[in-house]
Write a protein that holds these residues in place. Structure first.
Motif, PDB file in Angstrom:
ATOM      1  N   LEU A   8       0.927  -1.125  -0.163  1.00  0.00           N
ATOM      2  CA  LEU A   8      -0.067  -0.028  -0.060  1.00  0.00           C
ATOM      3  C   LEU A   8       0.851   1.321   0.027  1.00  0.00           C
ATOM      4  O   LEU A   8       0.624   2.298  -0.774  1.00  0.00           O
ATOM      5  CB  LEU A   8      -0.829  -0.117   1.274  1.00  0.00           C
ATOM      6  N   ALA A  12       0.948   4.085  -2.860  1.00  0.00           N
ATOM      7  CA  ALA A  12       0.757   5.502  -2.732  1.00  0.00           C
ATOM      8  C   ALA A  12       1.850   6.634  -3.245  1.00  0.00           C
ATOM      9  O   ALA A  12       1.796   7.337  -3.790  1.00  0.00           O
ATOM     10  CB  ALA A  12       0.619   5.601  -1.172  1.00  0.00           C
ATOM     11  N   ALA A 141      -6.474  12.244   0.372  1.00  0.00           N
ATOM     12  CA  ALA A 141      -5.193  11.284  -0.015  1.00  0.00           C
ATOM     13  C   ALA A 141      -5.699   9.801   0.679  1.00  0.00           C
ATOM     14  O   ALA A 141      -5.507   8.590   0.079  1.00  0.00           O
ATOM     15  CB  ALA A 141      -4.109  11.890   0.130  1.00  0.00           C
ATOM     16  N   LYS A 144      -8.571   7.964  -0.815  1.00  0.00           N
ATOM     17  CA  LYS A 144      -8.092   7.363  -1.919  1.00  0.00           C
ATOM     18  C   LYS A 144      -7.077   6.066  -1.884  1.00  0.00           C
ATOM     19  O   LYS A 144      -7.555   4.972  -2.479  1.00  0.00           O
ATOM     20  CB  LYS A 144      -7.301   8.280  -2.752  1.00  0.00           C
ATOM     21  N   ILE A 145      -6.303   6.323  -0.834  1.00  0.00           N
ATOM     22  CA  ILE A 145      -5.596   4.925  -0.310  1.00  0.00           C
ATOM     23  C   ILE A 145      -6.321   3.879   0.113  1.00  0.00           C
ATOM     24  O   ILE A 145      -6.154   2.649  -0.204  1.00  0.00           O
ATOM     25  CB  ILE A 145      -4.416   5.570   0.473  1.00  0.00           C
ATOM     26  N   LYS A 146      -7.278   4.145   1.008  1.00  0.00           N
ATOM     27  CA  LYS A 146      -7.997   3.132   1.560  1.00  0.00           C
ATOM     28  C   LYS A 146      -8.944   2.569   0.240  1.00  0.00           C
ATOM     29  O   LYS A 146      -9.218   1.287   0.318  1.00  0.00           O
ATOM     30  CB  LYS A 146      -8.938   3.798   2.525  1.00  0.00           C
ATOM     31  N   ALA A 149      -6.756   0.178  -1.343  1.00  0.00           N
ATOM     32  CA  ALA A 149      -6.366  -1.130  -0.637  1.00  0.00           C
ATOM     33  C   ALA A 149      -7.481  -2.034  -0.584  1.00  0.00           C
ATOM     34  O   ALA A 149      -7.339  -3.392  -0.728  1.00  0.00           O
ATOM     35  CB  ALA A 149      -6.169  -0.611   0.881  1.00  0.00           C
TER      36      ALA A 149
END
Length: 153
Positions: A8, A12, A141, A144-146, A149
């Protein structure tokens, strides 16, 4: 768990690495250099610049703190100037795109020590620009990462 966290983090980093760019170019004292940038509405453009002047006696580029820089940014669609900044030989700048579309970013260095009458110094201009959504404290941000993932799992 550790492997997915590392994946992850790398993902990112790869996503956000594409949002920043750096370059350097050469111009003469007083010469203006412009760049076109396609920007989405509301995106924040931030950057750092540094100028160095060619010093013939030293045969290298050196910082000249007496040099000044003018930076402008124009929204080409609206024919509107969104930034007009004068600063030192190195500094920072930022502006927010008011509309979707092409923006013109221009830089100009002043005050280089010319080598004599009718000559002008060469200035090395280093420019680092980052483009991203307007500051939301990092919440966008993180979301978006969650989302990414969840898609990976």
């Amino acid at each position: 768990m550790l492997r997915s966290a590392a994946s992850l983090a790398l993902l990112a980093l790869a996503i956000f690495a594409n949002l920043a760019s750096g370059l350097h170019f050469y111009l003469r004292d007083g010469e203006q250099q412009c760049f076109l940038e396609e920007l989405p509405k509301g995106f924040l453009v931030t950057g750092h610049y540094k100028t160095e002047e060619w010093r013939e006696a030293d045969k290298r580029y050196v910082e000249n703190t007496a040099m000044t820089v003018t930076m402008t940014a124009d929204d080409n669609f609206a024919s509107h100037r969104v930034m007009n900044q004068k600063g030192a030989s190195q500094g920072k700048f930022s502006f927010t795109a008011g509309n979707d579309g092409e923006h013109t970013i221009c830089v100009q260095a002043h005050g280089a020590q010319a080598g004599g009458w009718l000559s002008s110094s060469v200035v090395r201009f280093t420019l680092d620009i980052a483009i991203g959504e307007a500051d939301d404290g990092g919440r966008g941000a993180i979301e978006k990462i969650k989302d990414i993932a969840l898609k990976i799992k």
